[in-house]
Scaffold this active site. Sequence first.
Site, short mmCIF file in Angstrom:
data_model
loop_
_atom_site.label_atom_id
_atom_site.label_comp_id
_atom_site.label_asym_id
_atom_site.label_seq_id
_atom_site.Cartn_x
_atom_site.Cartn_y
_atom_site.Cartn_z
N HIS A 168 4.11 -23.92 -7.51
CA HIS A 168 4.34 -22.79 -8.41
C HIS A 168 3.76 -21.50 -7.81
O HIS A 168 2.81 -21.55 -7.02
CB HIS A 168 3.64 -23.01 -9.76
N CYS A 255 -2.76 -24.50 -15.27
CA CYS A 255 -1.77 -25.42 -15.86
C CYS A 255 -2.26 -26.07 -17.15
O CYS A 255 -1.46 -26.45 -18.00
CB CYS A 255 -1.43 -26.55 -14.90
#
Length: 260
Positions: A168, A255
């Site tokens: 990411h 996250c």
Amino acid sequence: MTDRSWEFTQAVTRRPGPEAATGLRAVDTGNPDPERMRAQHAIYVATLREAGVTVTELPPLKGFADAQFVEDTALSLPEGVIMMRPGAPSRLGEVGSMVPALAPLFKEVRQITGPGHVEAGDILFTGREILVGLSARTDAAGVAELEQIVAGWGHRLRVVQTPPGVLHFKTDCSLLGTGTILSTSRLAASGCFTGYDVVVVPEGEEAAANLIRVNALILMAGGFPRTTALLRGLGYGVREVPNSECALIDGGMSCLSLRF
Ligand code: CIR
């Protein structure tokens, strides 16, 4: 628009369940131990509380090995929350379970309906703009749909590139404070942070780039002494959170919570 997009009063987390042992990973270096992961997760939640946020803890989600990584399912902005459409097929079904938990906490709930995909791990809201990294999980169609929604709320969105082979965009960067970004050198070299003050993660500690600034504290994964010393030297209040188990399935500090 706020320039202090690192100030939060609330967070939502989800406890990892036994299935976390089978979470997605780019490189297999062994399964995480779910019991140890739960213990580390509890420290993470306690540290969020120490930073001054009220934490809503959701129970493990059966059938979803990566559901503790709640950040990827939703983008929270001052105007409301936008439900994502994960590019990982095994994670698509996590989104529906987040809606009832988030709806009471936000003024407005919007939804990426597809066909494109976006995971919020690819989104960094700096306060002045929304940076979205195209990646294996986030595509141009998903970003176009997201842009329509955030433009309606008055936000500027800028499309950038997640480095090849990196899960990411935020795997490689974080917001340290107003106008200040922590980045790996490979991402900073792309020029995407022109106009910001950039602190570069010491070579060899790239995995430390994914941290969160929550009010007066920075939560960062333990085991990166040079980055910790660098940030403390710059005057930041740093808390190291053990993250060995989530790291085995490519999960970091950002996250594990949705902050707003
Ligand atoms: C995944 O591959 O989707 C999970 N194992 C890790 C997700 C990490 N999330 C994030 O960086 N925002």
